[in-house]
Structure formats: structure tokens, C-alpha cells
Design an enzyme around this catalytic site. Structure first.
Site, PDB file in Angstrom:
ATOM      1  N   SER A 110      24.532  -9.828   5.165  1.00 42.57           N
ATOM      2  CA  SER A 110      25.275 -11.083   5.019  1.00 42.57           C
ATOM      3  C   SER A 110      24.428 -12.063   4.221  1.00 42.57           C
ATOM      4  CB  SER A 110      25.597 -11.685   6.386  1.00 42.57           C
ATOM      5  OG  SER A 110      26.120 -13.002   6.262  1.00 42.57           O
ATOM      6  N   TYR A 123      22.777 -14.518  14.688  1.00 41.75           N
ATOM      7  CA  TYR A 123      23.471 -13.825  13.605  1.00 41.75           C
ATOM      8  C   TYR A 123      22.594 -13.783  12.356  1.00 41.75           C
ATOM      9  CZ  TYR A 123      27.052 -12.470  10.276  1.00 41.75           C
ATOM     10  OH  TYR A 123      27.751 -11.802   9.302  1.00 41.75           O
TER      11      TYR A 123
END
Length: 218
Positions: A110, A123
């Protein structure tokens, strides 16, 4: 094709079979090493070898709470799926690829693992870990003719971003940061995945391919 999911992936299995491909579905919690070992054993038994592994299982944080209020259980859960799960699948499927002297791993990272996102430390840390795991494995396994690359998308239209997209303020704020002025679509990862999984990228390993609407190019 082997599909692995913590839930029964029968719907996806049927979709694959409807396109004429052979497919088996194995319910797997990728944060549990015993279950990942079972997955690898079944894949080897059914197909004899594994040519491509796509590590695309992932979760986000349940809430964008201030880091000082983040429960340890939530941190552990995100890390166990996003980073530990990617490691375990790479480890056990990687053993099969080493035995057969070749294969391709494609990890889904990501842009949050590069730039960081406020109130999402678990995350961001997990995806940064996936990026460095990708590079480490690429260096270690090149001698086995195994290529390891990653795709780093920005915000996509998925269930994980539904809350952000439903908020007019958050949607506007995120889109403003993206040169292409929109969220990406999951289908827009297909080309990157095919490229990294195929011989078209035969001299590419340790790469992080961004699919981000120009976000990191700024």
C-alpha cells in the site's frame, strides 16, 4: 488455481470455474502457521507445484482512533493478517517454489506503507513490513529463480474504504491528494498483477509497482 480465504471462498471458486479454469478452495486462516502448512500441502498434492503466489489477504484498522487510544488487540490483529500472514504464505509456498527451482510472488502492499497515514499505525506498519519483506525475499530467493515483487495501491473502491467514501469531507480530502482526482478500482490492479506474475517481468524482482493515480509521483 487454489483459493484460500478465512471464509469459505466458494462464490469466487464458482466464478473461476465458470470461466473454464480448474480451481480448489481451501478455508485458511493465514495467521495460523499450521493452517498455512496444510494449504501448501494440499496445493502440492493437487497440482504438484505452485508457480505463482499472490498475497492479497488484508485488513484495515477497525477505527481511525488516535494512536494513544489504540487497543493492543487491534494492533496485533492487523499485524497478524497483513504482515505475519504474508510471511507465512511466502515461507511455506516459497518452500515449494525452491524445490521446483522457480516461481513468482506478488504481494499487495500500500502507499500507506511508504508515506504513512494518520491514525492508522498498525496498517501503515504492516504494509511497510510487506514492502521490506518483498525486497528481502527478492534478494534471498533470486538464486532459486524466484521473483518477489509487490503492488502498492492507493485508496481503492473496496469494502475497507466504504466509510471514507461515504463521508463527503473525507472523500473530498483524499481525492484532492490524488492527481487523477478519484479512488482507484480493484480491476485496475489486474494489469500490474499479470505483468508481475508473467514472463513479461522476467528481469524484475524486488520492485514495488505503484497503482496510485499519481499520488507518490508528486
Amino acid at each position: 488455481m487454489v483459493l484460500a480465504d478465512i471464509a469459505q471462498p466458494e462464490k469466487t471458486k464458482r466464478e473461476v470455474e465458470d470461466k473454464g479454469a480448474r480451481c480448489i478452495a481451501i478455508q485458511t486462516d493465514i495467521s495460523d502457521e499450521a493452517q498455512v502448512e496444510r494449504l501448501a500441502d494440499k496445493a502440492a498434492l493437487e497440482y504438484g507445484k505452485v508457480d505463482i503466489l499472490v498475497n492479497n489477504a488484508g485488513i484495515s484498522q477497525l477505527s481511525y482512533t488516535p494512536t494513544e487510544d489504540l487497543p493492543l488487540e487491534e494492533w496485533d490483529h492487523v499485524m497478524s493478517v497483513n504482515l505475519k500472514g504474508t510471511f507465512l504464505c511466502s515461507k511455506h509456498i516459497g518452500k515449494l517454489m525452491i524445490k521446483n527451482n522457480g516461481g513468482n510472488l506478488v504481494n499487495i502492499a500500500s502507499t500507506a506503507g511508504v508515506t504513512g497515514v494518520p491514525r492508522a499505525p498498525a496498517y501503515c506498519a504492516s504494509k511497510a513490513g510487506v514492502i521490506l519483506l518483498t525486497k528481502s525475499l527478492a534478494l534471498e530467493w533470486a538464486k532459486h529463480s524466484i521473483r518477489v515483487n509487490a503492488i502498492a495501491p492507493h485508496y481503492l473502491e473496496t469494502n475497507l474504504t466504504s466509510g471514507l467514501r461515504s463521508s463527503e469531507e473525507m472523500h473530498r480530502k483524499i481525492v484532492k491528494q490524488v492527481p487523477m482526482r478519484r479512488f482507484g478500482k480493484v480491476s485496475e490492479l489486474i494489469g500490474a498483477a499479470i505483468y508481475l506474475s508473467s514472463d513479461a517481468s522476467s528481469y524484475t524482482t524486488g520492485a514495488i509497482l505503484t497503482v496510485d493515480g499519481g499520488y507518490l509521483a508528486q
